[in-house]
Design an enzyme around this catalytic site. Structure first.
Site, short mmCIF file in Angstrom:
data_model
loop_
_atom_site.label_atom_id
_atom_site.label_comp_id
_atom_site.label_asym_id
_atom_site.label_seq_id
_atom_site.Cartn_x
_atom_site.Cartn_y
_atom_site.Cartn_z
N ASP A 29 0.73 -1.11 -0.21
CA ASP A 29 0.19 -0.04 -0.10
C ASP A 29 0.68 1.17 -0.10
OD1 ASP A 29 -1.95 -1.89 0.20
OD2 ASP A 29 -2.64 -1.11 2.16
N LYS A 134 -6.80 -4.99 -3.20
CA LYS A 134 -7.16 -5.52 -2.18
C LYS A 134 -8.37 -4.58 -1.33
CE LYS A 134 -3.61 -4.21 1.39
NZ LYS A 134 -4.45 -3.53 1.93
N CYS A 167 -2.24 -2.44 7.85
CA CYS A 167 -2.24 -3.58 6.55
C CYS A 167 -1.00 -4.26 6.59
CB CYS A 167 -2.14 -2.71 5.30
SG CYS A 167 -3.85 -1.78 5.13
C1 C5J Z 1 -3.23 0.63 5.45
C2 C5J Z 1 -4.88 1.93 6.61
N1 C5J Z 1 -2.53 0.35 4.34
N2 C5J Z 1 -4.13 2.33 7.52
N3 C5J Z 1 -4.42 1.27 5.56
O1 C5J Z 1 -2.37 0.15 6.73
O2 C5J Z 1 -5.93 2.34 6.52
#
Ligand code: C5J
Length: 225
Positions: A29, A134, A167
């Protein structure tokens, strides 16, 4: 150095062993909306510099993996433009006036195809590198990641990206339950909340490495040198 060589990276709670043939670098991400000034993350009041410190070590590691021709995979958190994969509970969580799917500073927030949803230019995927879209926090939920890893014979994951406690942690737990060994690199993962970053790493490596291993990218580079 061949793909069948095995390397041991100094790590906690003990050295992490991997063979490039059966290991993938999984970058979670690293999206513009989370990392760039002016994105959704900053709009919510977060200090994006806490995530941006991860860009350079990730860039170095990615460059090495590409140079060797080893496996690289990227993930992006986001939803279909029709929001069909967005649970109503996720949409309303946080009671923010602006939520997922609404217009944000870089297009519709966490919607696939929008500028903010895409990966930052510094780590932009190259052809041949799987990009896993995802809808959840974990990279295994409602994706074909497990099938791709199985089909490629991957058993170890070097996990980097953001955020450490959300994540990254969720993905490592999912991977652990599916039988993968995961190494998380502390300088290549980041959180908007420093104490959550520390706790997120601790939770992975405690109790003999209950979910995996923790190390630093310098130690991976040293093991490969
Ligand atoms: C991720 C989030 N990528 N913190 N998303 O950690 O909402």
């Amino acid at each position: 150095m061949t793909t069948t060589d095995t390397f041991a990276v100094e790590a906690e709670p003990y050295p992490f062993e991997f063979s490039p043939a059966t290991c993938a670098l999984l970058i979670i991400d690293m999206q513009r909306d989370f990392l760039e000034p002016g994105g959704f993350g900053e709009m919510l009041g977060n200090d994006v510099s806490l995530l941006r410190r991860t860009i350079e070590p990730n860039r170095k590691l990615l460059a090495l993996w590409r140079e060797k021709g080893w496996q690289v995979m990227h993930t992006r958190e986001g939803h279909r433009p029709d929001l069909g994969c967005l649970p109503p509970a996720k949409k309303v969580r946080g009671r923010s006036p602006t939520t997922i799917g609404d217009p944000g500073p870089m297009g519709r927030i966490l919607v696939r195809g929008e500028a903010g949803h895409d990966i930052i230019p510094e780590l932009y995927p190259q052809s041949g590198e799987a990009v896993i879209d995802k809808p959840g926090k974990g990279a295994f939920f409602a994706t074909d990641l497990h099938a791709i890893l199985q089909n490629r014979g991957i058993m170890q994951l070097i996990v980097t990206g953001v955020t450490t406690e959300v994540c990254v942690n969720t993905t490592v737990r999912e991977a652990n339950d599916r039988g993968y060994n995961c190494l998380v690199l502390e300088d290549c993962v980041g959180s908007y909340i420093p104490e959550m970053h520390d706790a997120g790493l601790k939770m992975i490596k405690e109790q003999g490495g209950i979910f995996g291993w923790v190390s630093h990218s310098d130690k991976v580079l040293a093991a490969l040198a």
